[in-house]
Design an enzyme around this catalytic site. Structure first.
Site, PDB file in Angstrom:
ATOM      1  N   GLU A 210       0.894  -1.178   0.000  1.00 38.87           N
ATOM      2  CA  GLU A 210       0.000   0.000   0.000  1.00 38.87           C
ATOM      3  C   GLU A 210       0.922   1.216   0.000  1.00 38.87           C
ATOM      4  OE1 GLU A 210      -3.360   0.194   0.000  1.00 38.87           O
ATOM      5  OE2 GLU A 210      -3.811  -1.938   0.154  1.00 38.87           O
ATOM      6  N   CYS A 244      -2.285   9.491   2.518  1.00 40.81           N
ATOM      7  CA  CYS A 244      -1.756   8.896   1.279  1.00 40.81           C
ATOM      8  C   CYS A 244      -2.635   9.198   0.073  1.00 40.81           C
ATOM      9  CB  CYS A 244      -1.601   7.392   1.445  1.00 40.81           C
ATOM     10  SG  CYS A 244      -3.127   6.585   1.937  1.00 40.81           S
TER      11      CYS A 244
HETATM   12  P1  NAD Z   1       8.051   4.926   5.037  1.00 46.15           P
HETATM   13  O1  NAD Z   1       8.062   4.079   3.821  1.00 46.15           O
HETATM   14  O2  NAD Z   1       9.211   5.795   5.308  1.00 46.15           O
HETATM   15  O3  NAD Z   1       7.908   4.014   6.360  1.00 46.15           O
HETATM   16  C1  NAD Z   1       6.902   3.032   6.496  1.00 46.15           C
HETATM   17  C2  NAD Z   1       7.394   1.934   7.432  1.00 46.15           C
HETATM   18  O4  NAD Z   1       8.546   1.323   6.848  1.00 46.15           O
HETATM   19  C3  NAD Z   1       7.805   2.407   8.805  1.00 46.15           C
HETATM   20  O5  NAD Z   1       7.334   1.483   9.763  1.00 46.15           O
HETATM   21  C4  NAD Z   1       9.331   2.412   8.750  1.00 46.15           C
HETATM   22  O6  NAD Z   1       9.922   2.105   9.986  1.00 46.15           O
HETATM   23  C5  NAD Z   1       9.640   1.343   7.746  1.00 46.15           C
HETATM   24  N1  NAD Z   1      10.856   1.642   6.979  1.00 46.15           N
HETATM   25  C6  NAD Z   1      11.348   2.872   6.644  1.00 46.15           C
HETATM   26  N2  NAD Z   1      12.476   2.765   5.917  1.00 46.15           N
HETATM   27  C7  NAD Z   1      12.719   1.441   5.782  1.00 46.15           C
HETATM   28  C8  NAD Z   1      13.743   0.689   5.140  1.00 46.15           C
HETATM   29  N3  NAD Z   1      14.737   1.296   4.517  1.00 46.15           N
HETATM   30  N4  NAD Z   1      13.673  -0.654   5.203  1.00 46.15           N
HETATM   31  C9  NAD Z   1      12.654  -1.266   5.833  1.00 46.15           C
HETATM   32  N5  NAD Z   1      11.661  -0.609   6.475  1.00 46.15           N
HETATM   33  C10 NAD Z   1      11.687   0.726   6.453  1.00 46.15           C
HETATM   34  O7  NAD Z   1       6.702   5.741   4.992  1.00 46.15           O
HETATM   35  P2  NAD Z   1       6.177   6.855   5.981  1.00 46.15           P
HETATM   36  O8  NAD Z   1       6.999   8.081   5.820  1.00 46.15           O
HETATM   37  O9  NAD Z   1       6.013   6.292   7.354  1.00 46.15           O
HETATM   38  O10 NAD Z   1       4.719   7.085   5.393  1.00 46.15           O
HETATM   39  C11 NAD Z   1       4.464   7.937   4.337  1.00 46.15           C
HETATM   40  C12 NAD Z   1       4.289   7.194   3.039  1.00 46.15           C
HETATM   41  O11 NAD Z   1       3.351   6.165   3.187  1.00 46.15           O
HETATM   42  C13 NAD Z   1       3.748   8.071   1.939  1.00 46.15           C
HETATM   43  O12 NAD Z   1       4.404   7.780   0.736  1.00 46.15           O
HETATM   44  C14 NAD Z   1       2.290   7.663   1.851  1.00 46.15           C
HETATM   45  O13 NAD Z   1       1.693   7.903   0.609  1.00 46.15           O
HETATM   46  C15 NAD Z   1       2.365   6.230   2.159  1.00 46.15           C
HETATM   47  N6  NAD Z   1       1.104   5.753   2.684  1.00 46.15           N
HETATM   48  C16 NAD Z   1       0.366   4.903   1.931  1.00 46.15           C
HETATM   49  C17 NAD Z   1      -0.865   4.486   2.406  1.00 46.15           C
HETATM   50  C18 NAD Z   1      -1.743   3.554   1.628  1.00 46.15           C
HETATM   51  O14 NAD Z   1      -2.692   3.074   2.198  1.00 46.15           O
HETATM   52  N7  NAD Z   1      -1.472   3.287   0.372  1.00 46.15           N
HETATM   53  C19 NAD Z   1      -1.305   4.939   3.642  1.00 46.15           C
HETATM   54  C20 NAD Z   1      -0.506   5.805   4.358  1.00 46.15           C
HETATM   55  C21 NAD Z   1       0.699   6.201   3.872  1.00 46.15           C
END
Ligand code: NAD
Length: 456
Positions: A210, A244
């Protein structure tokens, strides 16, 4: 790097007892969770206020209430969903019975982001529980208060061998990803989505992604502009744009641009007051890094509405920028904040070309009263999901699967889709021994001639 294999092994062992496959056990777990959430409502509201300055109204409607409603929806239907489904058979299969058994995968790993830190961790968990899986949740490190309350709730209600919350940042997430789980459900950014998919590929683990992206909001010249402005302002500035599926940017028809901007200005004032930075119900930006990233966009184009910010409070006013083109920095990546750039168009074909030359949007919003305009956009643009004449609202019906396409992700959840996502569809055909269709065997008389009658 920490090692979570023993937790995963413990969950696998518990899963193999078949306890979680019992539908009564799953329903009891859902009910426990519902009661637990209600009991911890105050702690959750306080944590969301501390982490993101979410108002009680926003926190309840978009996080707690949303989740409770999903639980109720699933509870009412789970027995029917979990039953094996009998399906039809072709003439070549006379005498057989075909059934699809929805079967849990085993241990599912749920990795969640910070923007709706409770909902986005728990809504997938509901699917995992409903389908009969064990689960490990890795909530976001950027919303520590909410992640802690979530961990407290789960630890109070369930043994770790069934559902566990593991807190931590990138390292923890990567350690979990490199362990041998049976399903990965990831919500987050596109770049991390690629890392997750690579890790899943190592162990051939099925994955739902997602992700995010830039979601366009098109306002055609025949739209109801007053209502459009209201629904756009709500969708964009709820959670300070950190949604998102928030409208990322506006594509507005040149004949209605001025009118839309006037209405937007009025409705933003109505929603957030004369000085949104002093409105105690206005959500803040999650951290300084995101505040700085967003502040840099404030110099793009021309600021028509808002533009002020408060670094100490990590707050940015609802802002609208005009004279924006695809070349501006703000149009390069998902904005994920309360800044709405507006581009104008004359012909719908410009909009279709503009969007199609960029990665697949997670959501698309179109405001129009014309069915042909609607059809043209739906036929020509690929996106995860969206609304005609509204924003965000498609996410909150449990009857619509929610997910992206292409770079905005794959797989879907909510309602029945959550159950389906966390279930393998095991197809089983039961053959009769009363007779034997001989024509498939190599020694069948005139086998080829006969088979050609059926397989055409
Ligand atoms: P992110 O990808 O930075 O982090 C998400 C999760 O992944 C966190 O738990 C984080 O600890 C982990 N993570 C971060 N870097 C990582 C890595 N290198 N390796 C493994 N795990 C890692 O996202 P965010 O900043 O927390 O959230 C914002 C993003 O999420 C935006 O792009 C938004 O559009 C998206 N989002 C999508 C939905 C959806 O339902 N499609 C919903 C909410 C947010």
């Amino acid at each position: 790097m920490e090692n979570y294999q023993s937790l995963i092994d413990e969950q696998k062992e518990f899963f193999n007892t078949n306890t979680t496959k019992d539908v009564a056990f799953r329903l009891e777990a859902l009910d426990k969770l519902k009661t637990g959430i209600k009991q911890h409502e105050d702690a959750l509201l306080a944590a969301l206020k501390e982490d993101l300055n979410k108002s009680a109204f926003d926190a309840y409607s978009t996080e707690i209430g949303f989740t409770l409603q999903e639980i109720s929806f699933i509870e009412r239907r789970l027995r029917a969903w979990a039953k094996p489904k009998k399906v039809k058979k072709p003439i070549t299969h006379i005498g057989t019975k075909s059934l699809i058994y929805p079967e849990p995968y085993g241990v599912s790993l749920i990795i969640a982001p910070w923007n709706y830190p409770f909902q986005l961790a728990v809504a997938p968990l509901l699917g995992a529980i409903a389908a009969g899986n064990c689960a490990i949740i890795k909530p976001s490190e950027f919303t520590p208060k909410t992640s802690q309350v979530l961990q407290n709730i789960i630890a109070e209600l369930f043994p770790e061998k069934y559902i566990a919350v593991v807190q931590g940042g990138v390292e923890t997430s990567q350690a979990l990803l490199s362990s041998n789980v049976d399903y990965i459900f990831f919500t987050g950014s596109v770049p991390v989505g690629k890392i997750v998919m690579k890790a899943a590929a190592e162990n051939l683990v099925p994955v739902t992604l997602e992700l995010g992206g830039k979601s366009p909001c098109i306002v055609h010249e025949d739209a109801n502009i007053k209502l459009a402005a209201k629904r756009i302002a709500w969708g964009k500035f709820t959670n300070a744009g950190q949604t998102c599926i928030a409208p990322d940017y506006l594509y507005v028809h040149k004949n209605v641009k001025e009118q839309l901007l006037t209405e937007l200005r009025a409705v933003i004032k109505d929603f957030f007051g004369n000085n949104p930075l002093e409105n105690e119900n206005y959500t803040h930006i999650v951290n300084e890094q995101h505040f700085n990233r967003l502040s840099a966009y404030l110099t793009n184009g021309e600021t028509i509405i808002g533009g002020n910010s408060n670094k100490e409070e990590l707050s940015i006013e609802p802002t609208v920028l005009t004279t924006i083109t695809w070349d501006d920095p703000i149009m390069k990546d998902e904005i994920f904040g309360p800044i709405l750039p507006a581009m104008e168009y004359g012909e719908l074909s410009e909009v279709i070309t503009g969007i199609s030359q960029h990665p697949n949007p997670l959501a698309l919003y179109l405001f129009t009263e014309n069915d042909q305009v609607e059809e043209k956009i739906l036929e020509n643009v690929s996106f995860g999901g969206g609304c005609i004449n509204d924003t965000l609202y498609h996410l909150s019906t449990p009857y619509l699967p929610f997910g992206g396409v292409g770079t905005s992700g794959h797989g879907a959840y909510h309602g029945k889709s959550s159950f389906d996502t966390f279930s393998h569809q095991k197809s089983v055909m039961k053959q009769t021994n009363l007779f034997d269709m001989s024509l498939r065997y190599p020694n069948a008389k005139n086998g080829l001639k006969k088979i050609k009658k059926y397989l055409k």
